[in-house]
Design a protein around this motif. Structure first.
Motif, PDB file in Angstrom:
ATOM      1  N   ASN A   7     -21.761   8.907 -30.474  1.00 43.68           N
ATOM      2  CA  ASN A   7     -22.367   8.745 -29.145  1.00 43.68           C
ATOM      3  C   ASN A   7     -21.678   7.644 -28.333  1.00 43.68           C
ATOM      4  OD1 ASN A   7     -24.178  10.817 -29.286  1.00 43.68           O
ATOM      5  ND2 ASN A   7     -25.890   9.547 -29.979  1.00 43.68           N
ATOM      6  N   GLU A  34     -22.066  17.321 -30.456  1.00 47.27           N
ATOM      7  CA  GLU A  34     -21.748  17.496 -31.877  1.00 47.27           C
ATOM      8  C   GLU A  34     -20.308  17.962 -32.002  1.00 47.27           C
ATOM      9  OE1 GLU A  34     -24.897  20.156 -32.894  1.00 47.27           O
ATOM     10  OE2 GLU A  34     -26.352  18.534 -32.653  1.00 47.27           O
ATOM     11  N   HIS A  93     -19.128   5.347 -33.334  1.00 48.33           N
ATOM     12  CA  HIS A  93     -20.275   6.263 -33.403  1.00 48.33           C
ATOM     13  C   HIS A  93     -19.977   7.437 -32.476  1.00 48.33           C
ATOM     14  CE1 HIS A  93     -24.343   7.845 -32.934  1.00 48.33           C
ATOM     15  NE2 HIS A  93     -24.720   7.091 -33.952  1.00 48.33           N
ATOM     16  N   LEU A 102     -27.110  13.530 -31.750  1.00 43.36           N
ATOM     17  CA  LEU A 102     -25.790  13.443 -31.112  1.00 43.36           C
ATOM     18  C   LEU A 102     -25.797  14.197 -29.784  1.00 43.36           C
ATOM     19  CD1 LEU A 102     -23.356  13.860 -34.143  1.00 43.36           C
ATOM     20  CD2 LEU A 102     -24.416  11.779 -33.220  1.00 43.36           C
TER      21      LEU A 102
END
Lengths: 193, 794
Positions: free
Chosen positions: B173, B159, B171, B156
């Motif tokens: 990301n 985070e 997601h 990631l």
């Protein structure tokens, strides 16, 4: 080190210059002449163009020490430089500037806050009139380069203008108004003859 | 009284010289041609120090240790700062999401991320000291594209996200995802006689403004700091700077220095906080000036994108449906990515009528350079793709590409995929007609009796051809851009206007915080004041934070919104002036009470033209000063599932016709002409309008044939951070740009004007690409096009 040279007709002395300093740095940071611009500092954009003994150069690529004893014209002195040239009996304006001439003239000081009433060279006035100035960061270099073009070629073709100014990047205008400005200055210059 | 988007009155037939509609010259023109205009890098202060930033040499790594001792011990060094020196709990900043560390903490997420700061008495000393700081990195795998970002085991980039997009993205990301669903694509597809699919790649473009990031921070006696800086939005900077410094906003004074271009690249902070931190630490003024190398790392870029499109059409040329997915790479930090996603999705269909759409746009977090605002803002990438699709469809249908576009062109009343009706003129078909009708440049000059000037051929003075293997192509494209900040943003501007008599003359001072970045806002503000207040002399006060926010100089919004604010405040000042006039002179003439009064040519006149008195007499002994906010019509957020909502303020349209000549043997392209037709609503300053259109057009040309930041896919490191390797168009690369300006008033906007700065950057690129395809017969699904793409040697 100490560097002595002439800027816009006035003798200048810069002290404590580190050997790696460029002419551009000394002009901007030591002599209070920030008109020559620092857009890339790697000789690619032309925003720092000055005349060194009459020859247009990127002042970022000239070591300050190389200017020792030589004559520099910056945008700050361009109006007086052009005036001197016009009065120098070169009617076409196309006679170039001899080293001797370059060393004999002197720019007037300006301290105007607004620039009002400032006497401008034909190319400076044309840049304003044609709308060739937006952010203006490329303008000083383009003015010095354009002025030098018109000095040696008073009636340039469009292709001549593009070739002469191809070392000067502009990001705002798309160059069309810069072409207009150079054409305008050339036309005004030929009307005067 | 702030006017919330109420239609504003259009002043007709002003008699005051230098008002709107005239090509008045820039008030800063003389200073700019004499070299006296003070840009942010020209600032100088007695006893000032130079700041230098140490940036990460790797894209993604844990910082194991930082050793500053050797740097600190150097003669001439006054301070070396790292994350541990940050004075408060606020250690991040950001336009929308505060995810960007002022200095790296334990980790770097992209190549060139700031790690430490140095202040020294000479810039070279500062650079050498920075080079002596030892940073020990433990490198991490890099995220560089959609596949690596969304893989199940993907590391990631950030985070523990808690931003307001974190909850709805598929997601961590993915910064933001915006779908737009309207109609029924599955059903509509059945009506299609032809279907065209395409996958397009848009390279990472740099704003490449010429004035480098720079400024001067001066510590003040009250413990605060005064920052002179080049930015696009002073108040947005202030909101991000003050908390990190631990200062109340009133102790951080900001003054706009001369700005050497912006194009979106100054929306995010660059050296602002760093200079202030060093100034406050050392008690001395600190100047920071990036060189060009650092500038490539010091600001966000235009999002590179992958775009997947499917269009259908009936055999008589009507679009049936459009399905697309747009993947924008936002890089390591969010910057303006969420808003870019909103634009890309809501404008993905282009200026066309398509009732059935299935749209998805996302921005990734990756370890590539951070991307954010650049002129055109999400609409540019989409335009490149949908215009390629239009040409493919026309070809498949055997139709003329312009006629095919005109058949599907949106117009006033069209409903956007977001459900928003287009409620002002949308002359898409007309712009295409105009640009197509422009005279063509002469062909095959090299066969004429004069022969060709080699400088006008592909390859130019390299003298690579005298016409052999040179073929001509013509391409046309059109685009749509939103104007102003969208999606419910409170997009207001403030203007303070003062009117008084000085030396027997009525004089107006306009004070806003608008960032003049070259666009000519200062010219237009003076014109508006002259038109509204009937004076000749207008002073534009320097932009600073002593007046309310003017919003950002971006989104083509300043003439509309801050111009609107100036107009509105001028109207309030005019009412006040007339009140004074009535009080002083009302008893002398009944028209003071009964007629509609205007201020023109330094006089108070009735709408019938009768002069009631001199402004100088009315204002004698009086000063009228008003500061007021002004807002355009409110907008709404897009629904997170359906994308429905009246999200945009106004739309702006431009069309281009590109004529190119290609040396097919060497893959060299010469753009011969790039004609543009654009609707500007009302040209407040025609000279500046044309200048904006030509400048925007040229930036579009740049990304068509030369401009791209190359990021190594293995290391996520930038490979060409210089003007030697990142090429922007020179005067030799740029063709003539004839411009046809259309003025169809938008009744919702001040004077009927339309924001114009960005639209020409959209259609320019696809027009050039279409022309190269026309010349070569190649498909060309990526931009910029390089020689190897044309010679088959890629």
């Amino acid at each position: 080190m100490r560097v002595n040279f002439t800027v816009n007709g006035r003798p200048q002395e810069a002290d404590d210059v580190w050997e790696g300093e460029s002419l551009l740095y000394v002009l901007r940071e030591r002599l209070g002449l920030p008109g020559s611009k620092n857009a890339c500092e790697q000789g690619e954009c032309g925003s720092c163009t000055v005349r060194l003994d009459g020859v247009p150069v990127c002042s970022c690529l000239v070591a300050a020490g190389q200017a020792e004893g030589r004559d520099v014209v910056t945008v700050e002195g361009l109006a007086d430089f052009a005036k001197q040239r016009a009065e120098g009996g070169c009617a076409s304006g196309a006679c170039g500037t001899t080293l001797q001439d370059a060393q004999q003239w002197k720019a007037k000081g300006t301290d105007s806050q607004t620039g009002e009433g400032t006497e401008l060279s034909p190319i400076q006035q044309a840049f304003i009139d044609a709308g060739a100035v937006q952010c203006g960061f490329c303008t000083p270099g383009l003015l010095v380069a354009s002025d030098e073009l018109l000095e040696r070629n008073p009636n340039p073709s469009d292709a001549d203008i593009r070739e002469a100014l191809s070392g000067n990047l502009c990001r705002c205008t798309g160059y069309e108004k810069i072409m207009d400005a150079v054409r305008l200055a050339a036309a005004r210059q030929s009307e005067e003859v | 009284m702030p006017t919330n988007g109420a239609p504003t009155k259009i002043t007709q037939g002003s008699q005051t010289k230098g008002g709107i509609g005239e090509s008045t010259l820039r008030p800063d023109g003389t200073l700019k041609v004499t070299g006296e205009f003070a840009y942010s890098s020209d600032m100088w202060h007695e006893d000032m120090l130079w700041g230098q930033i140490l940036r990460s040499t790797v894209a993604h790594a844990e910082i194991v240790s930082i050793d500053i001792s050797e740097a600190l011990a150097m003669a001439g060094v006054y301070a070396v700062l790292t994350y541990d020196d940050l004075p408060t709990e606020v250690k991040n900043y950001g336009l929308e999401i505060q995810d960007t560390p002022v200095l790296a903490h334990g980790k770097v997420r992209h190549h060139g991320e700031p790690v430490a700061l140095v202040a020294a008495d000479h810039p070279e000393t500062a650079r050498r000291a920075a080079a002596k700081i030892k940073v020990d990195y433990r490198e991490l795998p890099v995220i560089t594209d959609e596949a690596s970002a969304t893989a199940p085991d993907a590391i990631l980039v950030h985070e523990n996200r808690d931003d307001h997009h974190a909850g709805h993205v598929p997601h961590p990301n993915i910064v933001h995802r915006q779908p737009i669903i309207r109609g029924n694509v599955e059903e509509a597809r059945k009506r299609a006689d032809v279907i065209v699919e395409g996958e397009y790649t848009f390279g990472m473009q740099d704003q490449a403004f010429l004035g480098p990031e720079s400024g001067l921070a001066v510590p003040e006696e009250d413990g605060g700091v005064h920052l002179y800086v080049a930015t696009q939005w002073l108040h947005s900077d202030l909101k991000q700077i003050a908390p990190v410094l631990g200062l109340p906003e009133e102790k951080v004074r900001m003054t706009l220095s001369g700005v050497g271009g912006a194009f979106g690249g100054r929306e995010d902070l660059s050296m602002q906080i760093h200079a202030c931190l060093l100034a406050l630490r050392t008690g001395k003024p600190v100047k920071i000036v990036y060189n060009r190398f650092e500038s490539f790392f010091g600001h966000v870029h235009r999002h590179p994108a992958k775009l997947y499109y499917e269009h259908g059409a009936t055999k008589d040329g009507k679009l049936t449906h459009m399905k697309c997915k747009i993947v924008l790479d936002g890089g390591a930090y969010a910057s303006a990515s969420p808003a870019v996603v909103g634009n890309a999705s809501s404008l993905s269909v282009g200026p066309y009528v398509v009732d059935d759409v299935d749209i998805e746009a996302i921005a990734l977090y990756s370890n590539n350079p951070p991307c954010g605002a650049m002129r055109g803002f999400g609409a540019v990438q989409a335009c490149f793709a949908y215009e390629a699709q239009m040409d493919k469809l026309a070809k498949k249908l055997g139709m003329d590409p312009v006629e095919f576009r005109q058949l599907n062109a949106m117009e006033q009343g069209t409903i956007m995929p977001t459900g928003q009706p287009v409620d002002s003129p949308a002359p898409v078909a007309e712009l295409l007609r105009r640009v197509k009708a422009m005279p063509m440049p002469p062909e095959r000059q090299w066969e004429s009796s004069e022969g060709a000037d080699v400088r006008q051929l592909p390859g130019g003075l390299s003298n690579t051809t005298h016409g052999e293997n040179v073929v001509r192509g013509v391409g046309i494209a059109v685009g749509i851009k939103n104007v102003g900040f969208s999606e419910g943003f409170d997009d207001y501007s403030t203007a303070k206007v003062r009117m008084e008599v000085i030396g027997g003359e009525p004089v107006v001072t306009v004070h806003t915080a608008m960032a003049e970045v070259g666009q000519g806002g200062v010219t237009v503000h003076a014109q508006i004041a002259r038109t509204e207040l009937g004076v000749t002399q207008v002073t534009i006060h320097p932009a600073d934070t002593q007046v309310g926010s003017a919003g950002s100089t971006s989104a083509s919004r300043q003439t509309y919104v801050t111009g609107g604010a100036v107009k509105n405040t001028c109207e309030l000042v005019r009412e006040k002036v007339l009140e004074i006039g009535r009080r002083k002179f009302g008893s002398y003439h009944p028209a003071w009470a009964t007629a509609e009064l205007l201020l023109e040519g330094g006089k108070v006149v009735t709408d019938g033209g009768e002069v009631l008195g001199d402004l100088a007499d009315v204002l004698e002994g009086e000063v009228v000063e008003i500061e007021e906010e002004w807002r355009h019509r409110p907008t709404e957020a897009f629904d997170l599932r359906t994308g429905q909502g009246n999200g945009h303020v106004q739309y702006s349209f431009a069309a281009h016709r590109a004529v190119v000549e290609v040396d097919t043997e060497l893959g060299l392209v010469k753009v011969i002409e790039l004609a543009c037709a654009q609707d500007v609503g009302k040209a407040l300053n025609p000279l500046s309008v044309v200048g904006q259109i030509q400048g925007g057009t040229t930036q579009g040309l740049g990304v068509a044939v030369m401009e791209e930041i190359i990021v190594d896919p293995k290391t996520a490191k930038v490979r060409n951070p210089s003007f030697t390797d990142y090429l922007i168009p020179t005067i030799l690369d740029t063709p003539t740009i004839p411009v046809d300006v259309l003025e169809l008033a938008d009744d919702h906007a001040p004077y009927g004007l339309r924001g114009i700065g960005e639209a020409p950057t959209l259609s320019s690129t696809p027009a050039v690409l279409a022309a190269i395809r026309n010349a070569t017969g190649l498909e060309l699904n990526r931009t910029p096009v390089r020689p190897e793409h044309l010679t088959g040697t890629a």
